[in-house]
Scaffold this motif. Structure first.
Motif, PDB file in Angstrom:
ATOM      1  N   ARG A 180       0.828  -1.210   0.000  1.00 37.36           N
ATOM      2  CA  ARG A 180       0.000   0.000   0.000  1.00 37.36           C
ATOM      3  C   ARG A 180       0.866   1.264   0.000  1.00 37.36           C
ATOM      4  O   ARG A 180       0.615   2.212  -0.756  1.00 37.36           O
ATOM      5  CB  ARG A 180      -0.940  -0.018   1.203  1.00 37.36           C
ATOM      6  CG  ARG A 180      -1.934   1.126   1.211  1.00 37.36           C
ATOM      7  CD  ARG A 180      -2.929   1.056   2.371  1.00 37.36           C
ATOM      8  NE  ARG A 180      -2.242   1.257   3.643  1.00 37.36           N
ATOM      9  CZ  ARG A 180      -2.048   0.315   4.570  1.00 37.36           C
ATOM     10  NH1 ARG A 180      -2.473  -0.920   4.359  1.00 37.36           N
ATOM     11  NH2 ARG A 180      -1.427   0.586   5.685  1.00 37.36           N
ATOM     12  N   ARG A 181       1.910   1.281   0.798  1.00 35.65           N
ATOM     13  CA  ARG A 181       2.787   2.464   0.871  1.00 35.65           C
ATOM     14  C   ARG A 181       3.550   2.685  -0.438  1.00 35.65           C
ATOM     15  O   ARG A 181       3.692   3.822  -0.888  1.00 35.65           O
ATOM     16  CB  ARG A 181       3.751   2.330   2.032  1.00 35.65           C
ATOM     17  CG  ARG A 181       3.066   2.482   3.371  1.00 35.65           C
ATOM     18  CD  ARG A 181       4.028   2.191   4.508  1.00 35.65           C
ATOM     19  NE  ARG A 181       3.337   2.187   5.767  1.00 35.65           N
ATOM     20  CZ  ARG A 181       3.418   3.158   6.670  1.00 35.65           C
ATOM     21  NH1 ARG A 181       4.155   4.216   6.427  1.00 35.65           N
ATOM     22  NH2 ARG A 181       2.760   3.076   7.803  1.00 35.65           N
ATOM     23  N   LEU A 182       4.043   1.606  -1.050  1.00 41.79           N
ATOM     24  CA  LEU A 182       4.730   1.750  -2.332  1.00 41.79           C
ATOM     25  C   LEU A 182       3.782   2.295  -3.399  1.00 41.79           C
ATOM     26  O   LEU A 182       4.169   3.147  -4.209  1.00 41.79           O
ATOM     27  CB  LEU A 182       5.318   0.411  -2.785  1.00 41.79           C
ATOM     28  CG  LEU A 182       6.560  -0.060  -2.033  1.00 41.79           C
ATOM     29  CD1 LEU A 182       6.879  -1.501  -2.392  1.00 41.79           C
ATOM     30  CD2 LEU A 182       7.751   0.844  -2.310  1.00 41.79           C
ATOM     31  N   LEU A 188       3.333   6.054  -2.767  1.00 42.53           N
ATOM     32  CA  LEU A 188       4.517   6.854  -3.065  1.00 42.53           C
ATOM     33  C   LEU A 188       4.952   6.798  -4.521  1.00 42.53           C
ATOM     34  O   LEU A 188       5.404   7.803  -5.077  1.00 42.53           O
ATOM     35  CB  LEU A 188       5.685   6.411  -2.180  1.00 42.53           C
ATOM     36  CG  LEU A 188       5.545   6.691  -0.693  1.00 42.53           C
ATOM     37  CD1 LEU A 188       6.634   5.973   0.091  1.00 42.53           C
ATOM     38  CD2 LEU A 188       5.598   8.186  -0.434  1.00 42.53           C
ATOM     39  N   TYR A 189       4.846   5.614  -5.159  1.00 42.93           N
ATOM     40  CA  TYR A 189       5.434   5.426  -6.476  1.00 42.93           C
ATOM     41  C   TYR A 189       4.463   4.955  -7.552  1.00 42.93           C
ATOM     42  O   TYR A 189       4.851   4.774  -8.697  1.00 42.93           O
ATOM     43  CB  TYR A 189       6.602   4.432  -6.379  1.00 42.93           C
ATOM     44  CG  TYR A 189       7.647   4.878  -5.387  1.00 42.93           C
ATOM     45  CD1 TYR A 189       8.457   5.972  -5.646  1.00 42.93           C
ATOM     46  CD2 TYR A 189       7.803   4.220  -4.174  1.00 42.93           C
ATOM     47  CE1 TYR A 189       9.409   6.395  -4.736  1.00 42.93           C
ATOM     48  CE2 TYR A 189       8.759   4.626  -3.250  1.00 42.93           C
ATOM     49  CZ  TYR A 189       9.550   5.720  -3.537  1.00 42.93           C
ATOM     50  OH  TYR A 189      10.488   6.133  -2.638  1.00 42.93           O
ATOM     51  N   GLY A 190       3.225   4.703  -7.181  1.00 38.97           N
ATOM     52  CA  GLY A 190       2.228   4.301  -8.162  1.00 38.97           C
ATOM     53  C   GLY A 190       2.172   2.817  -8.467  1.00 38.97           C
ATOM     54  O   GLY A 190       1.261   2.356  -9.133  1.00 38.97           O
ATOM     55  N   LYS A 191       3.160   2.055  -8.006  1.00 38.76           N
ATOM     56  CA  LYS A 191       3.186   0.602  -8.209  1.00 38.76           C
ATOM     57  C   LYS A 191       3.592  -0.066  -6.914  1.00 38.76           C
ATOM     58  O   LYS A 191       4.388   0.471  -6.155  1.00 38.76           O
ATOM     59  CB  LYS A 191       4.184   0.213  -9.295  1.00 38.76           C
ATOM     60  CG  LYS A 191       3.784   0.625 -10.683  1.00 38.76           C
ATOM     61  CD  LYS A 191       4.753   0.070 -11.692  1.00 38.76           C
ATOM     62  CE  LYS A 191       4.325   0.434 -13.094  1.00 38.76           C
ATOM     63  NZ  LYS A 191       5.219  -0.131 -14.092  1.00 38.76           N
ATOM     64  N   GLY A 192       3.059  -1.254  -6.698  1.00 39.14           N
ATOM     65  CA  GLY A 192       3.345  -1.973  -5.465  1.00 39.14           C
ATOM     66  C   GLY A 192       4.215  -3.197  -5.684  1.00 39.14           C
ATOM     67  O   GLY A 192       4.951  -3.302  -6.667  1.00 39.14           O
ATOM     68  N   ALA A 196       5.798 -20.407  -6.109  1.00 36.80           N
ATOM     69  CA  ALA A 196       5.173 -21.701  -6.370  1.00 36.80           C
ATOM     70  C   ALA A 196       5.551 -22.632  -5.222  1.00 36.80           C
ATOM     71  O   ALA A 196       6.645 -22.522  -4.663  1.00 36.80           O
ATOM     72  CB  ALA A 196       5.649 -22.280  -7.697  1.00 36.80           C
ATOM     73  N   LEU A 197       4.629 -23.505  -4.876  1.00 38.01           N
ATOM     74  CA  LEU A 197       4.901 -24.442  -3.787  1.00 38.01           C
ATOM     75  C   LEU A 197       6.170 -25.237  -4.067  1.00 38.01           C
ATOM     76  O   LEU A 197       6.401 -25.698  -5.186  1.00 38.01           O
ATOM     77  CB  LEU A 197       3.720 -25.392  -3.605  1.00 38.01           C
ATOM     78  CG  LEU A 197       2.474 -24.771  -2.970  1.00 38.01           C
ATOM     79  CD1 LEU A 197       1.326 -25.763  -2.976  1.00 38.01           C
ATOM     80  CD2 LEU A 197       2.763 -24.294  -1.555  1.00 38.01           C
ATOM     81  N   HIS A 198       7.009 -25.369  -3.064  1.00 38.80           N
ATOM     82  CA  HIS A 198       8.257 -26.130  -3.105  1.00 38.80           C
ATOM     83  C   HIS A 198       9.294 -25.542  -4.055  1.00 38.80           C
ATOM     84  O   HIS A 198      10.240 -26.226  -4.415  1.00 38.80           O
ATOM     85  CB  HIS A 198       7.989 -27.600  -3.458  1.00 38.80           C
ATOM     86  CG  HIS A 198       6.911 -28.221  -2.645  1.00 38.80           C
ATOM     87  ND1 HIS A 198       7.023 -28.429  -1.287  1.00 38.80           N
ATOM     88  CD2 HIS A 198       5.676 -28.632  -2.970  1.00 38.80           C
ATOM     89  CE1 HIS A 198       5.912 -28.952  -0.830  1.00 38.80           C
ATOM     90  NE2 HIS A 198       5.069 -29.087  -1.829  1.00 38.80           N
ATOM     91  N   GLN A 199       9.112 -24.260  -4.456  1.00 36.67           N
ATOM     92  CA  GLN A 199      10.061 -23.648  -5.384  1.00 36.67           C
ATOM     93  C   GLN A 199      10.550 -22.286  -4.930  1.00 36.67           C
ATOM     94  O   GLN A 199      11.263 -21.614  -5.663  1.00 36.67           O
ATOM     95  CB  GLN A 199       9.436 -23.529  -6.775  1.00 36.67           C
ATOM     96  CG  GLN A 199       9.143 -24.868  -7.404  1.00 36.67           C
ATOM     97  CD  GLN A 199       8.591 -24.741  -8.811  1.00 36.67           C
ATOM     98  OE1 GLN A 199       8.652 -23.692  -9.426  1.00 36.67           O
ATOM     99  NE2 GLN A 199       8.043 -25.823  -9.316  1.00 36.67           N
ATOM    100  N   GLY A 200      10.169 -21.830  -3.763  1.00 36.52           N
ATOM    101  CA  GLY A 200      10.636 -20.529  -3.285  1.00 36.52           C
ATOM    102  C   GLY A 200       9.739 -19.391  -3.728  1.00 36.52           C
ATOM    103  O   GLY A 200       8.716 -19.587  -4.388  1.00 36.52           O
ATOM    104  N   THR A 201      10.155 -18.185  -3.368  1.00 37.56           N
ATOM    105  CA  THR A 201       9.362 -16.986  -3.616  1.00 37.56           C
ATOM    106  C   THR A 201      10.276 -15.837  -4.008  1.00 37.56           C
ATOM    107  O   THR A 201      11.373 -15.697  -3.478  1.00 37.56           O
ATOM    108  CB  THR A 201       8.585 -16.593  -2.342  1.00 37.56           C
ATOM    109  OG1 THR A 201       7.730 -17.680  -1.976  1.00 37.56           O
ATOM    110  CG2 THR A 201       7.749 -15.342  -2.547  1.00 37.56           C
ATOM    111  N   THR A 202       9.799 -15.013  -4.925  1.00 41.08           N
ATOM    112  CA  THR A 202      10.462 -13.757  -5.260  1.00 41.08           C
ATOM    113  C   THR A 202       9.458 -12.627  -5.067  1.00 41.08           C
ATOM    114  O   THR A 202       8.360 -12.672  -5.629  1.00 41.08           O
ATOM    115  CB  THR A 202      10.971 -13.744  -6.711  1.00 41.08           C
ATOM    116  OG1 THR A 202      11.905 -14.806  -6.887  1.00 41.08           O
ATOM    117  CG2 THR A 202      11.633 -12.418  -7.053  1.00 41.08           C
ATOM    118  N   VAL A 203       9.832 -11.657  -4.267  1.00 41.83           N
ATOM    119  CA  VAL A 203       9.036 -10.444  -4.090  1.00 41.83           C
ATOM    120  C   VAL A 203       9.834  -9.322  -4.730  1.00 41.83           C
ATOM    121  O   VAL A 203      11.037  -9.171  -4.460  1.00 41.83           O
ATOM    122  CB  VAL A 203       8.775 -10.134  -2.595  1.00 41.83           C
ATOM    123  CG1 VAL A 203       8.015  -8.832  -2.446  1.00 41.83           C
ATOM    124  CG2 VAL A 203       8.034 -11.276  -1.933  1.00 41.83           C
ATOM    125  N   SER A 204       9.217  -8.550  -5.597  1.00 39.99           N
ATOM    126  CA  SER A 204       9.953  -7.515  -6.317  1.00 39.99           C
ATOM    127  C   SER A 204       9.141  -6.230  -6.423  1.00 39.99           C
ATOM    128  O   SER A 204       7.914  -6.227  -6.298  1.00 39.99           O
ATOM    129  CB  SER A 204      10.340  -8.024  -7.712  1.00 39.99           C
ATOM    130  OG  SER A 204       9.216  -8.434  -8.432  1.00 39.99           O
TER     131      SER A 204
END
Length: 80
Positions: free
Chosen positions: A51-53, A56-60, A66-74
């Motif tokens: 919400r804050r991003l 401030l910047y118009g995009k979050g 995927a299960l058992h494959q890790g996560t990327t947050v960007s």
């Protein structure tokens, strides 16, 4: 479990990827975490940051997982 933060500048924007090699999650859980819906015990950190991003910047945040494959947050911030 490992965590890696990868910042880089490309096309006049700062891009930040946070990767982990944990158990991952399905799309429904990722959406709940960003929306702030669901179990309060899972926390409000991601939905609050998203919400804050957006304010401030118009995009979050984007979550790719995927299960058992890790996560990327960007996320990306225009640097003009």
């Amino acid at each position: 479990m490992g965590l890696c933060v990868k910042p880089f500048i490309y096309a006049q924007a700062l891009h930040i990827n946070i990767l982990d090699n944990g158990v991952g999650m399905d799309k429904e859980l990722a959406a709940q975490l960003l929306d702030g819906d669901g179990d309060a015990q899972k926390g409000i950190g991601l939905s609050n940051t998203d919400r804050r991003l957006k304010q401030l910047y118009g995009k979050g945040l984007r979550i790719d997982s995927a299960l058992h494959q890790g996560t990327t947050v960007s996320f990306s911030i225009i640097t003009e």
